[in-house]
Design an enzyme around this catalytic site. Structure first.
Site, PDB file in Angstrom:
ATOM      1  N   GLU A  47      18.159 -10.133   1.057  1.00 17.56           N
ATOM      2  CA  GLU A  47      17.256  -9.286   1.863  1.00 17.56           C
ATOM      3  C   GLU A  47      17.153  -9.813   3.285  1.00 17.56           C
ATOM      4  OE1 GLU A  47      13.353  -8.294   0.238  1.00 17.56           O
ATOM      5  OE2 GLU A  47      14.105  -8.700  -1.770  1.00 17.56           O
ATOM      6  N   ASN A  77      11.640   0.492   5.320  1.00 14.10           N
ATOM      7  CA  ASN A  77      11.146  -0.404   4.271  1.00 14.10           C
ATOM      8  C   ASN A  77      12.336  -1.123   3.653  1.00 14.10           C
ATOM      9  OD1 ASN A  77       9.336  -1.523   2.328  1.00 14.10           O
ATOM     10  ND2 ASN A  77       9.997   0.033   0.846  1.00 14.10           N
ATOM     11  N   ASP A 124      10.102   5.143  -2.200  1.00 14.57           N
ATOM     12  CA  ASP A 124      11.431   4.513  -2.240  1.00 14.57           C
ATOM     13  C   ASP A 124      12.576   5.534  -2.295  1.00 14.57           C
ATOM     14  OD1 ASP A 124      10.180   2.035  -2.247  1.00 14.57           O
ATOM     15  OD2 ASP A 124      10.121   1.929  -4.424  1.00 14.57           O
ATOM     16  N   ARG A 149       0.850  -1.195   0.000  1.00 16.49           N
ATOM     17  CA  ARG A 149       0.000   0.000   0.000  1.00 16.49           C
ATOM     18  C   ARG A 149       0.877   1.233   0.000  1.00 16.49           C
ATOM     19  NH1 ARG A 149      -5.695  -0.586  -0.133  1.00 16.49           N
ATOM     20  NH2 ARG A 149      -5.873  -2.838   0.068  1.00 16.49           N
ATOM     21  N   ILE A 150       0.387   2.260  -0.661  1.00 22.79           N
ATOM     22  CA  ILE A 150       1.059   3.558  -0.544  1.00 22.79           C
ATOM     23  C   ILE A 150       0.625   4.145   0.799  1.00 22.79           C
ATOM     24  CG2 ILE A 150       1.250   5.883  -1.540  1.00 22.79           C
ATOM     25  CD1 ILE A 150       2.343   3.900  -3.495  1.00 22.79           C
ATOM     26  N   ASP A 189       8.026  10.558  -0.623  1.00 23.20           N
ATOM     27  CA  ASP A 189       8.380  10.146  -1.989  1.00 23.20           C
ATOM     28  C   ASP A 189       8.715   8.661  -2.008  1.00 23.20           C
ATOM     29  OD1 ASP A 189       8.071  12.692  -2.891  1.00 23.20           O
ATOM     30  OD2 ASP A 189      10.178  13.229  -2.520  1.00 23.20           O
ATOM     31  N   HIS A 235      13.553  -2.669  -0.073  1.00 23.44           N
ATOM     32  CA  HIS A 235      13.228  -2.642  -1.500  1.00 23.44           C
ATOM     33  C   HIS A 235      14.260  -3.487  -2.246  1.00 23.44           C
ATOM     34  CE1 HIS A 235      11.476  -1.050  -5.159  1.00 23.44           C
ATOM     35  NE2 HIS A 235      12.702  -0.945  -5.622  1.00 23.44           N
TER      36      HIS A 235
HETATM   37  C1  GRF Z   1      10.447  -8.412  -0.962  1.00 23.30           C
HETATM   38  O1  GRF Z   1      11.139  -8.625  -2.139  1.00 23.30           O
HETATM   39  C2  GRF Z   1      10.633  -6.975  -0.524  1.00 23.30           C
HETATM   40  O2  GRF Z   1      11.858  -6.427  -0.879  1.00 23.30           O
HETATM   41  C3  GRF Z   1       9.545  -6.258  -1.275  1.00 23.30           C
HETATM   42  O3  GRF Z   1       8.461  -7.167  -1.246  1.00 23.30           O
HETATM   43  C4  GRF Z   1       8.947  -8.492  -1.129  1.00 23.30           C
HETATM   44  C5  GRF Z   1       8.257  -9.114   0.045  1.00 23.30           C
HETATM   45  O4  GRF Z   1       8.555 -10.485   0.191  1.00 23.30           O
HETATM   46  N1  GRF Z   1       9.279  -4.968  -0.681  1.00 23.30           N
HETATM   47  P1  GRF Z   1       8.225 -11.212   1.549  1.00 23.30           P
HETATM   48  O5  GRF Z   1       6.718 -11.078   1.778  1.00 23.30           O
HETATM   49  O6  GRF Z   1       9.009 -10.585   2.630  1.00 23.30           O
HETATM   50  O7  GRF Z   1       8.594 -12.656   1.335  1.00 23.30           O
END
Ligand code: GRF
Length: 318
Positions: A177, A110, A148, A94-95, A146, A112
């Site tokens: 990640e 967040n 990301d 969601r935004i 803004d 990304h």
């Molecule tokens: C991840 O790639 C994250 O970077 C992006 O959405 C995806 C979420 O994956 N914002 P998960 O639900 O954490 O497996």
């Protein structure tokens, strides 16, 4: 171990980053606990996992377009009720509206799946491959209005392979990640308990006031108002001195009565510093999860006014 920050994770789906945050929080020295998992999808698979791990979960209904404002108002209320210090977005689709964001400024992060500022928004991996990149990665950043674009807190690189597909690249970036998010979050939260970081932050606010300058007081960083030959301290750092656990700042208050009142009403925030207390210096604890820096700016300004030379006050002060 100081109090852990209470983190909420907002998800919409799978929740694998959420899981990484939860498992990392099990380490004894982790500065946060996952105190709540919620989002806009009551059927998100991640919620089942969080529940199984004993993490509190709130299932909110996805809002219709016209109810978006109410959804975010309810969400804010829930986060306040659960005493949340910081929000982590992990695949929350969601935004975030600006008024919601304003309440969480500097306290929402967040992840990304690209090396920001490259490839913002959706279809990141596709865009990365189409651009012929040889390296991709992931970024943890502060959330600002803004998309990301907030301050980058940490990044990790992931090599693009020959003949990569968006799916294959996404899978590898996801592994990265999971390493990055808990690591960066822990570092971000720890810095807010660090004496040097807190001192720099207080210094910015103190030096924003007129005719001020830095000087140490008995070895502690401090800030004075006036001229080099005629000046008074209005803020002095406190680093766990004299058996007092807190890292904080001392500011002048109007007198013993105000000091007693502040300490009685907010004992977790204010304290009476040894040696300084009798001359109306009150301590404000700053190595805690939720510091309202605009309040600290106000207290410094009040302290400034209490000690500033008359000529500065007459000139309109601040
Ligand atoms: C991840 O790639 C994250 O970077 C992006 O959405 C995806 C979420 O994956 N914002 P998960 O639900 O954490 O497996």
């Amino acid at each position: 171990m100081p109090e852990r920050s209470r983190v909420a994770v907002l998800i919409s789906g799978r929740g694998s980053n959420m899981a990484a945050l939860i498992y990392a929080s099990r380490a004894d020295d982790c500065p946060y606990e996952v105190a709540l998992v919620t989002g806009d999808n009551p059927n998100a698979p991640g919620l089942v996992l969080a529940e199984a791990e004993g993490v509190p979960v709130a299932r909110l209904q996805a809002p219709a377009a016209k109810d978006k404002a109410r959804f975010f108002a309810n969400l804010h209320e829930l986060l306040e009720k659960e005493d949340i210090d910081l929000i982590t977005l992990a695949g929350f689709m969601r935004i975030i509206p600006d008024d919601f964001l304003a309440n969480w400024e500097g306290r929402m992060v967040n992840i990304h799946p690209s090396l920001l500022p490259k490839h913002k928004g959706l279809k990141t991996h596709q865009a990365c491959l189409a651009a012929g990149e040889t390296v991709s990665g992931a970024t943890v950043h502060l959330v600002t209005p803004d998309l990301d674009s907030g301050e980058i807190l940490g990044q990790v690189q992931v090599a693009v392979l020959p003949n990569d597909t968006p799916e294959a690249l996404a899978d590898r970036v996801l592994i990265a990640e999971h390493q990055l998010y808990p690591q960066v979050l822990s570092r971000f939260l720890s810095r807010t308990r660090n004496f040097e970081w807190i001192t720099a932050k207080v210094g910015e606010l103190a030096l924003d006031l007129p005719s001020t300058f830095f000087q140490t007081s008995h070895g502690s960083p401090g800030w004075k108002v006036g001229t080099q030959s005629n000046s008074k301290f209005f803020g002095i750092m406190w680093n766990r001195h004299h058996g007092e656990e807190a890292v904080g700042v001392l500011v002048k208050c109007s007198g013993q009565e105000e000091m007693a009142e502040l300490i009685e009403n907010q004992p977790g925030i204010y304290f009476r510093p040894a040696y300084y207390g009798p001359s109306d210096w009150v301590g404000i604890t700053l190595d805690r999860p939720r510091v309202d820096w605009s309040h600290i700016a106000d207290r410094l300004a009040q302290s400034w006014e209490l000690v500033a030379p008359r000529r500065l006050l007459e000139a309109g002060g601040r």
